[in-house]
Structures are given as structure tokens and as C-alpha cells.
Design a protein around this motif. Structure first.
Motif, short mmCIF file in Angstrom:
data_model
loop_
_atom_site.label_atom_id
_atom_site.label_comp_id
_atom_site.label_asym_id
_atom_site.label_seq_id
_atom_site.Cartn_x
_atom_site.Cartn_y
_atom_site.Cartn_z
N PRO A 103 0.90 -1.09 0.00
CA PRO A 103 0.06 -0.01 -0.18
C PRO A 103 1.05 1.32 0.10
CG PRO A 103 -0.72 -1.73 1.56
CD PRO A 103 0.51 -2.19 1.31
N ILE A 104 0.50 2.33 -0.70
CA ILE A 104 1.14 3.51 -0.81
C ILE A 104 0.41 4.50 -0.02
CG2 ILE A 104 1.99 5.49 -2.39
CD1 ILE A 104 3.37 2.66 -2.85
N PHE A 105 1.00 4.90 0.96
CA PHE A 105 0.23 6.11 2.16
C PHE A 105 0.85 7.45 1.66
CE2 PHE A 105 -1.28 2.35 4.25
CZ PHE A 105 -2.67 2.87 4.50
N ALA A 106 0.43 8.31 1.56
CA ALA A 106 0.80 9.83 0.99
C ALA A 106 0.50 10.73 2.18
CB ALA A 106 -0.05 10.13 -0.15
N ILE A 107 1.22 11.30 2.34
CA ILE A 107 1.27 12.22 3.84
C ILE A 107 1.40 13.52 3.40
CG2 ILE A 107 1.93 12.54 6.14
CD1 ILE A 107 2.64 9.67 6.14
N GLY A 108 0.83 14.54 3.55
CA GLY A 108 0.98 16.13 3.53
C GLY A 108 1.53 16.48 4.76
N CYS A 152 4.18 -1.25 4.20
CA CYS A 152 3.64 -0.19 3.41
C CYS A 152 4.84 0.59 3.03
CB CYS A 152 2.47 0.59 4.05
SG CYS A 152 2.98 1.63 5.23
N VAL A 153 4.38 1.46 2.02
CA VAL A 153 5.57 2.75 1.32
C VAL A 153 4.65 3.95 1.96
CG1 VAL A 153 6.51 3.66 -0.52
CG2 VAL A 153 6.28 1.36 -0.55
N LYS A 154 5.60 4.83 2.23
CA LYS A 154 5.23 6.16 2.36
C LYS A 154 5.82 7.29 1.62
CE LYS A 154 3.62 5.29 7.25
NZ LYS A 154 3.88 5.59 8.64
N VAL A 155 4.91 8.16 1.09
CA VAL A 155 5.40 9.20 0.23
C VAL A 155 5.24 10.48 0.98
CG1 VAL A 155 5.28 10.56 -1.98
CG2 VAL A 155 4.96 7.87 -2.03
N LEU A 156 6.06 11.13 1.44
CA LEU A 156 5.78 12.30 2.37
C LEU A 156 5.84 13.72 1.54
CD1 LEU A 156 8.30 11.05 5.34
CD2 LEU A 156 5.67 10.68 4.87
N ASP A 157 5.01 14.48 1.48
CA ASP A 157 4.94 15.89 0.77
C ASP A 157 5.44 17.03 1.69
OD1 ASP A 157 4.84 17.94 -1.08
OD2 ASP A 157 2.40 17.76 -1.04
N MET A 158 6.52 17.45 1.40
CA MET A 158 6.94 18.79 2.19
C MET A 158 6.59 20.06 1.79
SD MET A 158 8.61 17.30 4.71
CE MET A 158 8.93 15.41 5.32
N THR A 159 5.73 19.97 0.86
CA THR A 159 5.19 21.60 0.25
C THR A 159 4.81 22.35 1.36
OG1 THR A 159 4.64 20.53 -1.90
CG2 THR A 159 3.69 22.54 -1.43
N GLY A 160 5.03 23.55 1.56
CA GLY A 160 4.29 24.33 2.79
C GLY A 160 5.04 24.39 3.66
N PHE A 241 0.15 14.86 -5.51
CA PHE A 241 1.24 16.03 -5.57
C PHE A 241 2.58 15.44 -6.19
CE2 PHE A 241 0.96 13.63 -1.31
CZ PHE A 241 2.16 13.13 -1.11
N CYS A 242 2.72 14.33 -6.86
CA CYS A 242 3.69 13.87 -7.59
C CYS A 242 3.50 13.80 -8.74
CB CYS A 242 4.38 12.61 -6.69
SG CYS A 242 4.84 12.64 -5.01
N ARG A 243 2.22 14.15 -9.29
CA ARG A 243 2.06 13.77 -10.74
C ARG A 243 2.86 14.43 -11.69
NH1 ARG A 243 -2.94 11.07 -11.06
NH2 ARG A 243 -3.02 9.54 -9.22
N LYS A 244 3.08 15.74 -11.29
CA LYS A 244 4.05 16.50 -12.24
C LYS A 244 4.72 17.75 -11.46
CE LYS A 244 0.26 19.63 -13.32
NZ LYS A 244 -0.63 20.34 -14.46
N GLU A 245 5.90 18.15 -11.90
CA GLU A 245 6.43 19.14 -11.25
C GLU A 245 5.79 20.32 -10.97
OE1 GLU A 245 9.19 19.03 -10.03
OE2 GLU A 245 10.02 17.18 -10.89
N GLY A 246 5.81 20.74 -9.76
CA GLY A 246 4.88 21.84 -9.18
C GLY A 246 3.57 21.45 -8.76
N SER A 247 3.10 20.26 -8.83
CA SER A 247 2.03 19.93 -8.42
C SER A 247 1.67 19.95 -6.75
CB SER A 247 1.65 18.31 -8.91
OG SER A 247 2.32 17.54 -8.33
N GLY A 248 2.96 19.64 -5.99
CA GLY A 248 2.80 19.93 -4.57
C GLY A 248 2.65 21.34 -4.16
#
Length: 335
Positions: A103-108, A152-160, A241-248
Motif C-alpha cells: 500500500p502507498i500512503f501519502a502524507i502531506g 507499506c510505502v510512505k510518500v511524504l510531501d514537504m510542500t509548505g 502531489f507527485c503527478r507533475k513538477e509543481g503539483s505539490g
């Protein structure tokens, strides 16, 4: 399970069989029929020391009993507007599955504000997602892919991520400590994306403080990380938030159905419906009552305290240099 000694697992299992029935019962919700794999997680978390692993597991089981964790999925957060506020301020969701079925868990991380409810509600929500992952998501993945899937795998978005007075660091440390002590070795890899300078600066001083096995799990990717993530998952499973550059830079996906943070996303709809159904199965007549599920917060270990203090110190340095004090969310990665 790699090259783990069967004798080591057998020794651990023999010791656990000596524990009383109440501990054995709650242990079932941990291992979900895969006893050896569960024991290996605790062994790995204590560097293969059987005595320390046993203490860790027994402490975990007692924590579960004391705080009635086995029944936490029968306690939905109501009313729905309150839960929606939590989902809008504690950004986490299931975006899909890796090529290997994890499972891919995304975390903002950068844009979670934790400002719509009390600390207890956020801790309750976090534990419910952990338990739903372990009791529903991972077992379903195991059946679907025909092999045991326990991580699981975690993708951490550091935007902001910004400078601040670190108003959230205590809450994040509590959540991280709960994971460290009671859900060890549940994450295979952490991918960190959309990294601002402030994170890069803090990462340089925090990285040496982490245990080697934790450092090996963490990959800081360039930009939104899309190309690297496509090596382990298909495009549909990549967080919005990883679909394209700047999406985050945008907190929300232009396509609401792709926003795995939203309560309207299928994962959160299924989780919320599941907790309501579980609640009705126990109390078919009694109405749902508003009120958070109080959990005893574990004491942070020495390493965790040092990491939190180091992060706080680094953020204060930046705050002093720039005269900035904004809302922030600081990540202490669980091990």
C-alpha cells in the motif's frame, strides 16, 4: 523474512506462549495469522535481542489492553463535519499500491495544520488508520497479490513546510512515539518529495541521529519525485502531489477523486463506513456519541527526544535569522 534464524523466532514464540490469555487475544489483532512475521518486526526493532523484543511486545500488548485499541475501529469520530475537518487538517491517504503490492500512503507533512480538533482526536484518527491498515488493507493486499504483505510505502510531501514556533512538534512526537513502540517496522520505504530548503538544512543534522536501519529506509527525491516513483508503482498509484513538477504547490488535486487526503476519496469513505458499521454491530440501538477516544501517550525515548530537540533548535536558528514565525508541521520519522 530474509535470513532470520528460525531458532531465534522459536525462542521468542516460546516466551510469548507463556503470557496470559488477554495478551494472546490482543496479539491476534497484531499478527493477523502471520505470527512469525509479527515477531520478526519486534526482533528487528530491538536489534535481534530476544529479551528486549519480548519486553517491547509485552509493553505493546498491555498498551493495547489498557487503551482498548482492539475496539478503536468501533468508535467513529462524529459528527461527520468534525471528521471532515480532521481529514482537511491531518493530511494522509491511500493513493494506491506498489508493483509488489505494498500500500502507498501519502502524507502531506508541510500542509497539515492540526487545528480543527483536539490532540486526542488527531491521535485517535492516526491509530484508527494504523489499525485499519493492519486489519483490513494489508490482509486484503495479501489475498489479492497471493503473498504475505505486512508493510507499506510512505510518500511524504514537504510542500509548505515553513519556519514557526513549532506548535505541532509535541503532537507529532506523540504520534511518532506511538508508531515506534507499537507499530514497529511497518514501513518499507519513505520517499520524501517537494523538499524546501528548510527541510534540507534540518535533514543534514537529523540524519546522523537516526539508526542505520531507519536511514536506509529514507529516500529524499528531487522535485516531485515522479520519475523515481514510477519505477516502483504505476501512474494511477502515484499521489496527486507527485503527478507533475509543481503539483505539490497546490494543496488539492484539480481532480477531487485523485485527492487521497479528502474524506470524499474512496479510502476514507471505506474507512469511515467501516468504523460506523463496526459500531452499529456492537450497539445497534444506541446512537453514536460525540467525544474523542483518549489514549495514554507513551513516554518518548531518549533518541526521539534528542531528534525533536535538534529539529526545534534548527528551526529556531532559521527563525532568528529571518524573523519569521509561521504555522508549521515538523516530521519526526517513525522507525
Amino acid at each position: 523474512m530474509g535470513n532470520v534464524s528460525p531458532d531465534l523466532i522459536k525462542q521468542f514464540q516460546t516466551l510469548m506462549e507463556e503470557e496470559d490469555g488477554h495478551l494472546q487475544l490482543t496479539f491476534k489483532n497484531i499478527h493477523q495469522g502471520f505470527v512469525d512475521e509479527a515477531l520478526v518486526r519486534f526482533l528487528k526493532a530491538r536489534d535481534w535481542n530476544v529479551a528486549k523484543a519480548r519486553k517491547m511486545l509485552v509493553d505493546c500488548l498491555n498498551w493495547r489492553i489498557t487503551n482498548e485499541i482492539d475496539s478503536i475501529l468501533t468508535k467513529p469520530i462524529v459528527p461527520t463535519d468534525l471528521y471532515r475537518g480532521i481529514r482537511d487538517s491531518q493530511l494522509i491517504g491511500l493513493s494506491g499500491y506498489s508493483n509488489e503490492g505494498l500500500p502507498i500512503f501519502a502524507i502531506g507533512v508541510g500542509q497539515s495544520t492540526f487545528d480543527k480538533a483536539s490532540v486526542n482526536y488527531y491521535v485517535q484518527s492516526h491509530i484508527q488508520i494504523n489499525e485499519y491498515r493492519d486489519r483490513v488493507v494489508l490482509p486484503n493486499a495479501t489475498k489479492k497479490f497471493g503473498r504475505h504483505i505486512g508493510t507499506c510505502v510512505k510518500v511524504l510531501d514537504m510542500t509548505g513546510l515553513k519556519l514557526s514556533a513549532l506548535s505541532q512538534i509535541k503532537l507529532l512526537t506523540v504520534i511518532s512515539t506511538i508508531d515506534d513502540l507499537n507499530y514497529p517496522e511497518k514501513t518499507d520505504t519513505y520517499y520524501v518529495v517537494n523538499v524546501p530548503y528548510i527541510f534540507s538544512a534540518c535533514w543534514k543534522v537529523v540524519k546522523p541521529l537516526l539508526q542505520e536501519r531507519t536511514r536506509k529506509k529514507i529516500q529524499v527525491l528531487q522535485g516531485c519525485g515522479r520519475d523515481e516513483l514510477l519505477k516502483i508503482m504505476d501512474l494511477e498509484s502515484i499521489p496527486h502531489f507527485c503527478r507533475k513538477e509543481g503539483s505539490g504547490s497546490s494543496r488539492r488535486s484539480s481532480n477531487g477523486s485523485d485527492d487521497c487526503f479528502s474524506l470524499d476519496h474512496s479510502f476514507h469513505q471505506e474507512l469511515y463506513s467501516y468504523t460506523k458499521q463496526q459500531s452499529r454491530s456492537l450497539k445497534p440501538i444506541a446512537p453514536l456519541k460525540q467525544g474523542s477516544f483518549h489514549v495514554t501517550f507513551p513516554q518518548t525515548d531518549v533518541e526521539g527526544t534528542k531528534i525533536a530537540e535538534t529539529i526545534e533548535s534548527e528551526f529556531h536558528k532559521f527563525g532568528g535569522m529571518n524573523g519569521v514565525c509561521n504555522s508549521v508541521n515538523v516530521l519526526k520519522i517513525d522507525e
